[in-house]
Design a protein around this motif. Structure first.
Motif, PDB file in Angstrom:
ATOM      1  N   SER A  52       0.827  -1.214   0.000  1.00 47.60           N
ATOM      2  CA  SER A  52       0.000   0.000   0.000  1.00 47.60           C
ATOM      3  C   SER A  52       0.861   1.263   0.000  1.00 47.60           C
ATOM      4  O   SER A  52       0.565   2.220  -0.718  1.00 47.60           O
ATOM      5  CB  SER A  52      -0.924   0.018   1.216  1.00 47.60           C
ATOM      6  N   GLU A  55       2.338   1.556  -3.425  1.00 50.38           N
ATOM      7  CA  GLU A  55       1.292   1.897  -4.393  1.00 50.38           C
ATOM      8  C   GLU A  55       0.938   3.386  -4.286  1.00 50.38           C
ATOM      9  O   GLU A  55       0.811   4.080  -5.298  1.00 50.38           O
ATOM     10  CB  GLU A  55       0.060   1.030  -4.171  1.00 50.38           C
ATOM     11  N   LYS A  56       0.788   3.886  -3.073  1.00 53.24           N
ATOM     12  CA  LYS A  56       0.485   5.308  -2.867  1.00 53.24           C
ATOM     13  C   LYS A  56       1.587   6.206  -3.420  1.00 53.24           C
ATOM     14  O   LYS A  56       1.325   7.312  -3.884  1.00 53.24           O
ATOM     15  CB  LYS A  56       0.274   5.605  -1.389  1.00 53.24           C
ATOM     16  N   VAL A  60       4.431   0.884  -7.277  1.00 50.89           N
ATOM     17  CA  VAL A  60       3.939  -0.476  -7.511  1.00 50.89           C
ATOM     18  C   VAL A  60       2.497  -0.394  -7.990  1.00 50.89           C
ATOM     19  O   VAL A  60       1.730   0.462  -7.549  1.00 50.89           O
ATOM     20  CB  VAL A  60       4.026  -1.317  -6.213  1.00 50.89           C
ATOM     21  N   GLU A  61       2.150  -1.293  -8.874  1.00 53.16           N
ATOM     22  CA  GLU A  61       0.775  -1.412  -9.363  1.00 53.16           C
ATOM     23  C   GLU A  61       0.198  -2.729  -8.863  1.00 53.16           C
ATOM     24  O   GLU A  61       0.878  -3.760  -8.887  1.00 53.16           O
ATOM     25  CB  GLU A  61       0.779  -1.390 -10.890  1.00 53.16           C
ATOM     26  N   VAL A  62      -1.040  -2.690  -8.397  1.00 51.25           N
ATOM     27  CA  VAL A  62      -1.728  -3.870  -7.892  1.00 51.25           C
ATOM     28  C   VAL A  62      -2.881  -4.193  -8.834  1.00 51.25           C
ATOM     29  O   VAL A  62      -3.674  -3.322  -9.165  1.00 51.25           O
ATOM     30  CB  VAL A  62      -2.265  -3.626  -6.462  1.00 51.25           C
ATOM     31  N   LEU A  75       1.270  -8.180  -8.508  1.00 50.86           N
ATOM     32  CA  LEU A  75       2.031  -6.968  -8.225  1.00 50.86           C
ATOM     33  C   LEU A  75       3.046  -6.749  -9.330  1.00 50.86           C
ATOM     34  O   LEU A  75       3.635  -7.705  -9.841  1.00 50.86           O
ATOM     35  CB  LEU A  75       2.781  -7.108  -6.888  1.00 50.86           C
ATOM     36  N   THR A  78       6.054  -0.146 -11.251  1.00 54.20           N
ATOM     37  CA  THR A  78       5.792   0.845 -12.297  1.00 54.20           C
ATOM     38  C   THR A  78       7.137   1.327 -12.844  1.00 54.20           C
ATOM     39  O   THR A  78       8.192   1.062 -12.245  1.00 54.20           O
ATOM     40  CB  THR A  78       5.029   2.049 -11.719  1.00 54.20           C
TER      41      THR A  78
END
Length: 108
Positions: A52, A55-56, A60-62, A75, A78
């Motif tokens: 998380s 990602e924020k 990383v892309e989920v 996962l 990016t």
């Protein structure tokens, strides 16, 4: 005088688990959540919290979906995540070199 290499370390990336996540994703390009969890010996909750954060930060892309009837979470790093990992490794190499050589390189 050039800045100390430790100033280039990114607090989001440098944390051990997050650095490990980005390293695993660099090797695999796209990985199942459970693969990353097992590779880094983490609990689901611990991995989820760090994912998380990444990602924020846009590193990383989920992707959630199904493989047959089984829910899966994939996962991937990016482009910004791959660059952040590369920059972090470069800063660590410079830091190690500086320590191994007993100080900063001589000024030209």
């Amino acid at each position: 005088m050039t800045s100390h290499p430790s100033l280039r370390l990114d607090d989001v990336v440098h944390q051990r688990v997050r650095l490990g996540i980005l390293a695993v994703l660099e090797e695999a390009s796209r990985a199942d959540f459970s693969f990353v969890r097992d590779a880094l010996d983490l609990s689901d909750g611990n991995l989820s919290r760090h994912v998380s954060t990444l990602e924020k930060a846009g590193l990383v892309e989920v992707e959630k979906g199904y493989e047959g009837r089984r829910p899966r979470t994939w996962l991937s790093a990016t482009p910004a995540g791959r660059k952040a990992l590369s920059d972090e490794i470069s800063a660590m190499r410079d830091l190690i070199s500086r320590v191994d050589n007993g100080g900063p390189p001589p000024e030209p």
